[in-house]
Scaffold this motif. Structure first.
Motif, PDB file in Angstrom:
ATOM      1  N   ALA A 172     -32.658 -19.735 -30.809  1.00  0.00           N
ATOM      2  CA  ALA A 172     -32.284 -19.193 -29.381  1.00  0.00           C
ATOM      3  C   ALA A 172     -33.737 -18.382 -28.654  1.00  0.00           C
ATOM      4  O   ALA A 172     -34.045 -18.769 -27.445  1.00  0.00           O
ATOM      5  CB  ALA A 172     -31.087 -18.091 -29.138  1.00  0.00           C
ATOM      6  N   ALA A 173     -34.131 -17.442 -29.345  1.00  0.00           N
ATOM      7  CA  ALA A 173     -35.470 -16.817 -28.785  1.00  0.00           C
ATOM      8  C   ALA A 173     -36.070 -17.662 -28.408  1.00  0.00           C
ATOM      9  O   ALA A 173     -36.922 -17.756 -26.862  1.00  0.00           O
ATOM     10  CB  ALA A 173     -35.723 -15.726 -29.262  1.00  0.00           C
ATOM     11  N   TYR A 174     -37.240 -18.984 -29.555  1.00  0.00           N
ATOM     12  CA  TYR A 174     -38.393 -19.867 -28.939  1.00  0.00           C
ATOM     13  C   TYR A 174     -37.409 -20.994 -27.266  1.00  0.00           C
ATOM     14  O   TYR A 174     -37.996 -20.941 -26.718  1.00  0.00           O
ATOM     15  CB  TYR A 174     -38.172 -20.754 -29.803  1.00  0.00           C
ATOM     16  N   GLU A 175     -36.104 -21.589 -27.688  1.00  0.00           N
ATOM     17  CA  GLU A 175     -35.373 -21.815 -26.458  1.00  0.00           C
ATOM     18  C   GLU A 175     -35.399 -21.192 -24.926  1.00  0.00           C
ATOM     19  O   GLU A 175     -35.563 -20.870 -23.698  1.00  0.00           O
ATOM     20  CB  GLU A 175     -33.967 -22.763 -26.900  1.00  0.00           C
ATOM     21  N   LEU A 176     -35.155 -19.900 -25.263  1.00  0.00           N
ATOM     22  CA  LEU A 176     -34.698 -18.850 -23.881  1.00  0.00           C
ATOM     23  C   LEU A 176     -36.620 -18.578 -23.286  1.00  0.00           C
ATOM     24  O   LEU A 176     -36.517 -18.468 -22.643  1.00  0.00           O
ATOM     25  CB  LEU A 176     -34.830 -17.693 -23.797  1.00  0.00           C
TER      26      LEU A 176
END
Length: 238
Positions: free
Chosen positions: A157-161
């Motif tokens: 999630a963090a990288y996709e955001l």
């Protein structure tokens, strides 16, 4: 090093009992002093141990992971397994309160604690900081893309955001996010939303997702309640 005294010696007297049991408290202090002297006599010559603090109870989860209950009712947790940074704040709070109930000899109250947390989640009573998660980027975004392309890691999630933001995030940067409700079930990284975009007037957190995380935590640490059903742990002194 932690030392567990015999059952005839209490680690201390709780604040609620001190006023009505002052004599017992004094007697307990004397017993502990004698116990410490006795332990010192058993040690090899030249070796001394200083007793820094006393605790009412100790819960040992596994090597280097344990919790202590102070005489003031505070819980001290040691070890990454019991205070993982990978847990959301509500999970860490629940785990601490569950361990405290176990050390206080009240394991039967854990189910009520779990139900109270579910109620607060479903009623959206908490601020988003109780539900959000903060991750630190370990790889550059280019390296993350390469690993995904090579099936060397799963999406996160963090990288996709970070990719969706268009900003130049670097390793060491942190991203806080929560999981929003979606029309259909999707992977968490697809439902992640920056915590900075949370609107308390139009809440959209996925309550079912967070209740499921609560239940996963209960299942993961089910052994805690198994230990609680065993004979009561002795008081201890440090």
């Amino acid at each position: 090093m932690y030392f567990v005294p015999p059952s005839s010696v209490e680690a201390g007297v709780s604040p609620a009992k001190r006023k009505s049991h002052a004599a017992d408290a004094a007697a307990t202090t004397e017993e502990i002093a004698e116990l410490q002297k006795g332990l010192a006599k058993e040690l090899p010559e030249g070796i001394e141990i200083d007793f820094d603090e006393q605790f009412d109870a100790m819960f040992s989860y596994k090597a280097k992971n344990y919790a202590l209950l102070t005489k003031d009712g505070e819980v001290v947790i040691k070890g990454g397994a019991l205070k993982s940074r990978g847990l959301e704040k509500f999970q860490r709070v629940f785990l601490e309160e569950m361990i405290k109930l176990i050390m206080e000899g009240k394991p039967e109250a854990i189910i009520d604690l779990r139900n109270e947390f579910e109620k607060r989640i479903r009623n959206r009573e908490w601020k988003i900081d109780m539900l959000m998660k903060t991750d630190t980027l370990q790889d550059s975004l280019d390296k993350y893309r390469a690993k995904i392309a090579g099936s060397a890691r799963n999406r996160a999630a963090a990288y996709e955001l970070a990719l969706a933001s268009g900003r130049n995030y670097k390793p060491g940067d942190q991203i806080s996010y929560y999981i929003k409700a979606t029309p259909k079930k999707v992977p968490a990284y697809e439902a992640a939303k920056p915590a900075s975009e949370f609107d308390p007037e139009n809440r959209d957190e996925n309550v079912d997702y967070y209740v499921a995380k609560l239940d996963d935590l209960v299942k993961k640490f089910r052994s805690l309640t198994d230990v609680a059903s065993a004979p009561k742990q002795e008081s201890l002194a440090l």
